[in-house]
Design an enzyme around this catalytic site. Structure first.
Site, PDB file in Angstrom:
ATOM      1  N   ILE A  35      16.812  14.473  46.522  1.00 44.72           N
ATOM      2  CA  ILE A  35      17.379  15.786  46.835  1.00 44.72           C
ATOM      3  C   ILE A  35      18.390  15.740  47.974  1.00 44.72           C
ATOM      4  O   ILE A  35      19.014  16.749  48.301  1.00 44.72           O
ATOM      5  CB  ILE A  35      16.277  16.809  47.184  1.00 44.72           C
ATOM      6  CG1 ILE A  35      15.410  16.319  48.353  1.00 44.72           C
ATOM      7  CG2 ILE A  35      15.429  17.120  45.965  1.00 44.72           C
ATOM      8  CD1 ILE A  35      14.381  17.339  48.815  1.00 44.72           C
ATOM      9  N   GLY A  36      18.571  14.568  48.579  1.00 47.35           N
ATOM     10  CA  GLY A  36      19.543  14.478  49.663  1.00 47.35           C
ATOM     11  C   GLY A  36      19.775  13.050  50.102  1.00 47.35           C
ATOM     12  O   GLY A  36      18.963  12.160  49.849  1.00 47.35           O
ATOM     13  N   GLY A  38      21.588  10.958  53.581  1.00 47.15           N
ATOM     14  CA  GLY A  38      22.239  11.042  54.873  1.00 47.15           C
ATOM     15  C   GLY A  38      22.747   9.694  55.326  1.00 47.15           C
ATOM     16  O   GLY A  38      22.784   8.729  54.555  1.00 47.15           O
ATOM     17  N   GLY A  41      19.472   7.235  55.354  1.00 53.12           N
ATOM     18  CA  GLY A  41      18.437   7.155  54.337  1.00 53.12           C
ATOM     19  C   GLY A  41      18.554   8.202  53.250  1.00 53.12           C
ATOM     20  O   GLY A  41      19.578   8.878  53.105  1.00 53.12           O
ATOM     21  N   VAL A  43      16.390  11.353  50.867  1.00 53.97           N
ATOM     22  CA  VAL A  43      15.331  12.350  50.905  1.00 53.97           C
ATOM     23  C   VAL A  43      14.875  12.642  49.483  1.00 53.97           C
ATOM     24  O   VAL A  43      15.703  12.943  48.602  1.00 53.97           O
ATOM     25  CB  VAL A  43      15.796  13.650  51.588  1.00 53.97           C
ATOM     26  CG1 VAL A  43      14.633  14.648  51.669  1.00 53.97           C
ATOM     27  CG2 VAL A  43      16.348  13.364  52.976  1.00 53.97           C
ATOM     28  N   LYS A  57      11.693  11.716  53.749  1.00 48.94           N
ATOM     29  CA  LYS A  57      12.921  11.071  54.217  1.00 48.94           C
ATOM     30  C   LYS A  57      12.650   9.597  54.438  1.00 48.94           C
ATOM     31  O   LYS A  57      11.925   9.217  55.355  1.00 48.94           O
ATOM     32  CB  LYS A  57      13.407  11.724  55.513  1.00 48.94           C
ATOM     33  CG  LYS A  57      14.693  11.125  56.069  1.00 48.94           C
ATOM     34  CD  LYS A  57      15.116  11.860  57.341  1.00 48.94           C
ATOM     35  CE  LYS A  57      16.377  11.280  57.933  1.00 48.94           C
ATOM     36  NZ  LYS A  57      16.793  12.023  59.165  1.00 48.94           N
ATOM     37  N   ASP A 162      23.847  16.933  65.856  1.00 45.31           N
ATOM     38  CA  ASP A 162      24.494  16.840  64.534  1.00 45.31           C
ATOM     39  C   ASP A 162      24.298  18.128  63.748  1.00 45.31           C
ATOM     40  O   ASP A 162      23.852  18.129  62.603  1.00 45.31           O
ATOM     41  CB  ASP A 162      23.921  15.655  63.760  1.00 45.31           C
ATOM     42  CG  ASP A 162      24.830  15.218  62.603  1.00 45.31           C
ATOM     43  OD1 ASP A 162      26.020  15.590  62.608  1.00 45.31           O
ATOM     44  OD2 ASP A 162      24.347  14.514  61.702  1.00 45.31           O
TER      45      ASP A 162
END
Length: 338
Positions: A35-36, A38, A41, A43, A57, A162
């Site tokens: 689902i993500g 970054g 890493g 997620v 994560k 961030d």
């Protein structure tokens, strides 16, 4: 070289979870559950204990700075509790089935995805309704509340480092929660872990292009004012619908300058177009008095965004004042029934 251990007692504060269990609940870290992604890493969506939706994560420890980012996030999250900060369930520090080092953080799953999706992508790539003005203002207040808490109500002030739309998640009630503390920094250090050293080592830029304060690019250290700058840019993006990295911004022309210049004209012209239709501005279905009040409210919101994103740190509004003024704008909305 031996890496330092995570500096808090996970056994006492969190439930235990193994690599094998996280692999199972994410269906072997299946791409369908991704689902993500970054800087450090991936997620994954999962279901812990059969009934608890979670976001896992997983750190990519091959990336330089990933381990120190993990330590920084652990140390920040052990010190904070707020309704507008993502809730950590547990941490896994182990080895995988190949014998490689494995580290992951497990959070409550935010059912409505990220603010980035709602502003620009559409959740799950479907046609999602656009956020109306009240929703955007509520989210802005939620984010401001989280950052104000980190800056002014923790035992030691914490710089998030961030802040951007992809690091603002929305729960099932559309309440915003700030996430990703991989670049977090304690202003005066920590008795358990020098997070400032982790932060400085994990990223030369100390943030994300478009949202990072100008002084960071000149070698300035992370600061409360740096977070305020990021918040100001985020606020302007929320109401204009324009990313700070849009191709229109070059040669010193920024989202801040764009909105600041428009303040002398009609700010309604640069609003996210969907806001105009939702408030019936674009078809004349609003009274002159309501139109004036609407324009005044938009001007107040944009003024906060501009003041927070001033080029010089000492000219920026602090988060206490930003939050207070946003709440005052919300109160006016409620009283006017807008």
């Amino acid at each position: 070289m031996m890496r330092p251990s995570v500096a808090f007692s996970i056994d006492e504060r969190f439930r235990k979870v193994s690599y094998a269990e996280l692999r199972q609940v994410t269906n072997d870290f299946s791409p369908s559950n991704l689902i993500g992604q970054g800087s450090y890493g991936f997620v994954y969506r999962g279901m812990l204990d059969g009934n608890q939706p979670v976001a896992v994560k997983v750190l990519n420890l091959k990336r330089k700075g990933a381990f120190k980012s993990f330590l920084a996030e652990c140390e920040a999250l052990r010190n904070i509790r707020h309704r507008n900060l993502v809730n950590i369930i547990t941490v896994c520090s182990s080895i995988d089935f190949t014998g490689a080092e494995f580290k992951a953080l497990v959070y409550d799953l935010m059912q409505n995805g990220s603010l980035e999706q709602w502003l620009h992508l559409g959740v799950n790539q479907h046609d999602m309704p656009k956020l109306n003005l009240n929703q955007r203002l509520d989210i802005a207040i939620d984010v401001a509340s989280a950052i104000e808490y980190l800056h002014h109500h923790c035992q030691t002030s914490i710089v998030h480092g961030d802040l951007k739309p992809s690091n603002v998640l929305l729960d099932h009630d559309m309440v915003a929660q700030v996430c990703d503390f991989g670049l977090a920094r304690f202003l005066h250090g920590s008795t358990n872990l020098d997070v400032s050293q982790c932060q400085a080592s994990s990223s030369n830029l100390k943030g994300t292009i478009g949202y990072v304060a100008p002084e960071y690019g000149l070698g300035g250290t992370s600061s409360l004012q740096g977070d305020v700058y990021s918040f100001g840019i985020l606020l302007l993006e929320m109401f204009t619908g324009i990313r700070p990295t849009d191709v229109m911004f070059k040669d010193g022309w920024t989202l801040h300058e764009f909105v600041k210049t428009t303040q002398h004209k009609s700010l309604v012209q640069i609003l996210e177009p969907s806001l105009l239709s939702m408030e019936r501005i674009d078809n004349g279905q609003i009274s002159d008095a309501d139109m004036v009040r609407f324009e005044e409210s938009i001007a107040d919101i944009m003024r906060i965004g501009v003041l927070c994103s001033m080029k010089l740190p000492n000219e920026r509004m602090d988060m206490m004042n930003a939050l207070s003024e946003l709440c005052a704008i919300k109160d006016k909305f409620l009283k006017r029934g807008m």
